[in-house]
Design a protein around this motif. Structure first.
Motif, PDB file in Angstrom:
ATOM      1  N   ALA A 118       0.845  -1.190   0.000  1.00  0.00           N
ATOM      2  CA  ALA A 118       0.000   0.000   0.000  1.00  0.00           C
ATOM      3  C   ALA A 118       0.880   1.239   0.000  1.00  0.00           C
ATOM      4  CB  ALA A 118      -0.919   0.009   1.219  1.00  0.00           C
ATOM      5  N   LEU A 119       0.381   2.265  -0.670  1.00  0.00           N
ATOM      6  CA  LEU A 119       1.084   3.540  -0.729  1.00  0.00           C
ATOM      7  C   LEU A 119       1.054   4.239   0.621  1.00  0.00           C
ATOM      8  CD1 LEU A 119      -0.138   5.116  -4.084  1.00  0.00           C
ATOM      9  CD2 LEU A 119       2.217   4.505  -3.502  1.00  0.00           C
ATOM     10  N   ILE A 120       2.194   4.805   0.975  1.00  0.00           N
ATOM     11  CA  ILE A 120       2.322   5.691   2.123  1.00  0.00           C
ATOM     12  C   ILE A 120       3.126   6.893   1.627  1.00  0.00           C
ATOM     13  CG2 ILE A 120       2.107   3.871   3.852  1.00  0.00           C
ATOM     14  CD1 ILE A 120       5.147   3.775   4.110  1.00  0.00           C
ATOM     15  N   GLY A 121       3.539   7.779   2.498  1.00  0.00           N
ATOM     16  CA  GLY A 121       4.386   8.897   2.105  1.00  0.00           C
ATOM     17  C   GLY A 121       3.694   9.885   1.186  1.00  0.00           C
ATOM     18  N   GLY A 122       4.496  10.565   0.358  1.00  0.00           N
ATOM     19  CA  GLY A 122       3.983  11.608  -0.522  1.00  0.00           C
ATOM     20  C   GLY A 122       2.932  11.125  -1.498  1.00  0.00           C
ATOM     21  N   LEU A 123       3.124   9.946  -2.077  1.00  0.00           N
ATOM     22  CA  LEU A 123       2.113   9.427  -3.007  1.00  0.00           C
ATOM     23  C   LEU A 123       0.858   8.970  -2.261  1.00  0.00           C
ATOM     24  CD1 LEU A 123       4.291   7.506  -5.621  1.00  0.00           C
ATOM     25  CD2 LEU A 123       3.212   9.754  -5.832  1.00  0.00           C
ATOM     26  N   GLY A 124       1.018   8.538  -1.030  1.00  0.00           N
ATOM     27  CA  GLY A 124      -0.143   8.238  -0.198  1.00  0.00           C
ATOM     28  C   GLY A 124      -0.952   9.503   0.055  1.00  0.00           C
ATOM     29  N   LEU A 125      -0.249  10.605   0.294  1.00  0.00           N
ATOM     30  CA  LEU A 125      -0.920  11.901   0.465  1.00  0.00           C
ATOM     31  C   LEU A 125      -1.658  12.314  -0.799  1.00  0.00           C
ATOM     32  CD1 LEU A 125       1.801  13.915   2.365  1.00  0.00           C
ATOM     33  CD2 LEU A 125      -0.537  13.600   3.146  1.00  0.00           C
ATOM     34  N   ALA A 126      -1.074  12.030  -1.949  1.00  0.00           N
ATOM     35  CA  ALA A 126      -1.699  12.392  -3.225  1.00  0.00           C
ATOM     36  C   ALA A 126      -3.072  11.740  -3.377  1.00  0.00           C
ATOM     37  CB  ALA A 126      -0.788  12.013  -4.387  1.00  0.00           C
ATOM     38  N   CYS A 127      -3.254  10.586  -2.772  1.00  0.00           N
ATOM     39  CA  CYS A 127      -4.555   9.903  -2.824  1.00  0.00           C
ATOM     40  C   CYS A 127      -5.634  10.709  -2.112  1.00  0.00           C
ATOM     41  CB  CYS A 127      -4.448   8.514  -2.212  1.00  0.00           C
ATOM     42  SG  CYS A 127      -3.346   7.413  -3.118  1.00  0.00           S
ATOM     43  N   TYR A 128      -5.226  11.641  -1.282  1.00  0.00           N
ATOM     44  CA  TYR A 128      -6.162  12.510  -0.565  1.00  0.00           C
ATOM     45  C   TYR A 128      -6.193  13.923  -1.145  1.00  0.00           C
ATOM     46  CZ  TYR A 128      -6.434   8.651   2.630  1.00  0.00           C
ATOM     47  OH  TYR A 128      -6.646   7.394   3.154  1.00  0.00           O
ATOM     48  N   GLY A 129      -5.541  14.106  -2.299  1.00  0.00           N
ATOM     49  CA  GLY A 129      -5.607  15.389  -2.988  1.00  0.00           C
ATOM     50  C   GLY A 129      -4.420  16.302  -2.809  1.00  0.00           C
ATOM     51  N   SER A 130      -3.399  15.860  -2.112  1.00  0.00           N
ATOM     52  CA  SER A 130      -2.204  16.689  -1.931  1.00  0.00           C
ATOM     53  C   SER A 130      -1.427  16.780  -3.241  1.00  0.00           C
ATOM     54  CB  SER A 130      -1.297  16.089  -0.857  1.00  0.00           C
ATOM     55  OG  SER A 130      -0.068  16.787  -0.785  1.00  0.00           O
ATOM     56  N   THR A 131      -0.863  17.924  -3.488  1.00  0.00           N
ATOM     57  CA  THR A 131      -0.022  18.105  -4.674  1.00  0.00           C
ATOM     58  C   THR A 131       1.443  18.287  -4.282  1.00  0.00           C
ATOM     59  OG1 THR A 131      -0.504  20.471  -4.661  1.00  0.00           O
ATOM     60  CG2 THR A 131      -1.878  19.076  -6.064  1.00  0.00           C
ATOM     61  N   ARG A 132       1.790  17.839  -3.095  1.00  0.00           N
ATOM     62  CA  ARG A 132       3.164  17.967  -2.612  1.00  0.00           C
ATOM     63  C   ARG A 132       4.114  17.184  -3.502  1.00  0.00           C
ATOM     64  NH1 ARG A 132       6.721  15.289   0.518  1.00  0.00           N
ATOM     65  NH2 ARG A 132       5.523  13.816   1.737  1.00  0.00           N
ATOM     66  N   ALA A 133       5.237  17.803  -3.806  1.00  0.00           N
ATOM     67  CA  ALA A 133       6.252  17.149  -4.637  1.00  0.00           C
ATOM     68  C   ALA A 133       6.913  16.009  -3.867  1.00  0.00           C
ATOM     69  CB  ALA A 133       7.310  18.162  -5.069  1.00  0.00           C
ATOM     70  N   THR A 134       7.234  14.964  -4.590  1.00  0.00           N
ATOM     71  CA  THR A 134       7.979  13.845  -4.015  1.00  0.00           C
ATOM     72  C   THR A 134       8.822  13.221  -5.117  1.00  0.00           C
ATOM     73  OG1 THR A 134       7.833  11.828  -2.676  1.00  0.00           O
ATOM     74  CG2 THR A 134       6.152  12.115  -4.388  1.00  0.00           C
ATOM     75  N   VAL A 135       9.929  12.624  -4.731  1.00  0.00           N
ATOM     76  CA  VAL A 135      10.821  12.024  -5.727  1.00  0.00           C
ATOM     77  C   VAL A 135      10.872  10.508  -5.632  1.00  0.00           C
ATOM     78  CG1 VAL A 135      12.277  14.079  -5.917  1.00  0.00           C
ATOM     79  CG2 VAL A 135      12.864  12.305  -4.242  1.00  0.00           C
ATOM     80  N   ASP A 136      10.158   9.956  -4.647  1.00  0.00           N
ATOM     81  CA  ASP A 136      10.195   8.508  -4.482  1.00  0.00           C
ATOM     82  C   ASP A 136       8.802   7.979  -4.212  1.00  0.00           C
ATOM     83  OD1 ASP A 136       9.666   9.291  -1.876  1.00  0.00           O
ATOM     84  OD2 ASP A 136      11.276   8.137  -0.973  1.00  0.00           O
ATOM     85  N   MET A 137       8.686   6.671  -4.278  1.00  0.00           N
ATOM     86  CA  MET A 137       7.442   6.044  -3.870  1.00  0.00           C
ATOM     87  C   MET A 137       7.718   5.257  -2.603  1.00  0.00           C
ATOM     88  SD  MET A 137       6.875   2.973  -6.682  1.00  0.00           S
ATOM     89  CE  MET A 137       5.489   2.266  -5.827  1.00  0.00           C
TER      90      MET A 137
END
Length: 172
Positions: free
Chosen positions: A22-41
């Motif tokens: 399951a996604l966590i971290g920045g891409l996990g946040l993206a699932c809730y609408g965040s547009t925060r930049a991240t460089v990893d999964m």
């Protein structure tokens, strides 16, 4: 590096080999609408799948950069960090993940992501401002949160007062 390509590839690789993740971290946040930049999964996997995942990623062009009981970090076609679900709490987080996020990948519940963010900034103080901003985003963006569960996570690290202050600022 194409993060979406990495996400699709790793998700397919793990799914094809029946490995829950399951996604966590920045891409996990993206699932809730965040547009925060991240460089990893960042993914959560069960402890019993750790060696199999390590082998699969290594056989498919990824290089193990760091390994501990809690984390595997890879580079290659992209950066992939795997948090190992070893304890009952993290195992339950993975078990109760939301289904069918981006590219069909599961993602952790908002409350669980808040708990992981608390743990992250406690373990690495350089992450504190970003992780607290992420927590604030989740509190602000979600209409219904299980505050008892969030308090349980916060209490593990004696952070309830801090999290409750963020809550009061966001939703007075």
């Amino acid at each position: 590096m194409d993060l979406r390509k990495t996400l699709k590839f790793v998700h397919s690789l793990l799914s094809d080999n029946s490995i829950d993740h399951a996604l966590i971290g920045g891409l996990g946040l993206a699932c809730y609408g965040s547009t925060r930049a991240t460089v990893d999964m960042d993914l959560l996997i069960y402890e019993e799948d750790k060696l199999k995942v390590q082998e699969l990623l290594s056989q498919n062009g990824f290089n193990l950069q760091n390994e501990s009981e809690e984390v595997l970090q890879f580079s290659g076609m992209g950066y992939v960090d795997l948090l190992i679900a070893r304890r009952p709490i993290s195992r339950n987080i993975l078990k109760l993940s939301n289904q069918n996020g981006p590219e069909g990948i599961d993602f952790v519940r908002a409350e669980d992501l808040i708990g992981l963010k608390i743990q992250a900034y406690i373990n690495d103080s350089t992450r504190e401002f970003q992780d607290k901003a992420d927590i604030q985003f989740l509190i602000d963006s979600q209409d219904k949160l299980d505050w008892q569960l969030i308090k349980e996570y916060a209490d593990l690290f004696s952070e309830w007062e801090v999290i409750n202050e963020i809550r009061k600022k966001v939703k007075p």
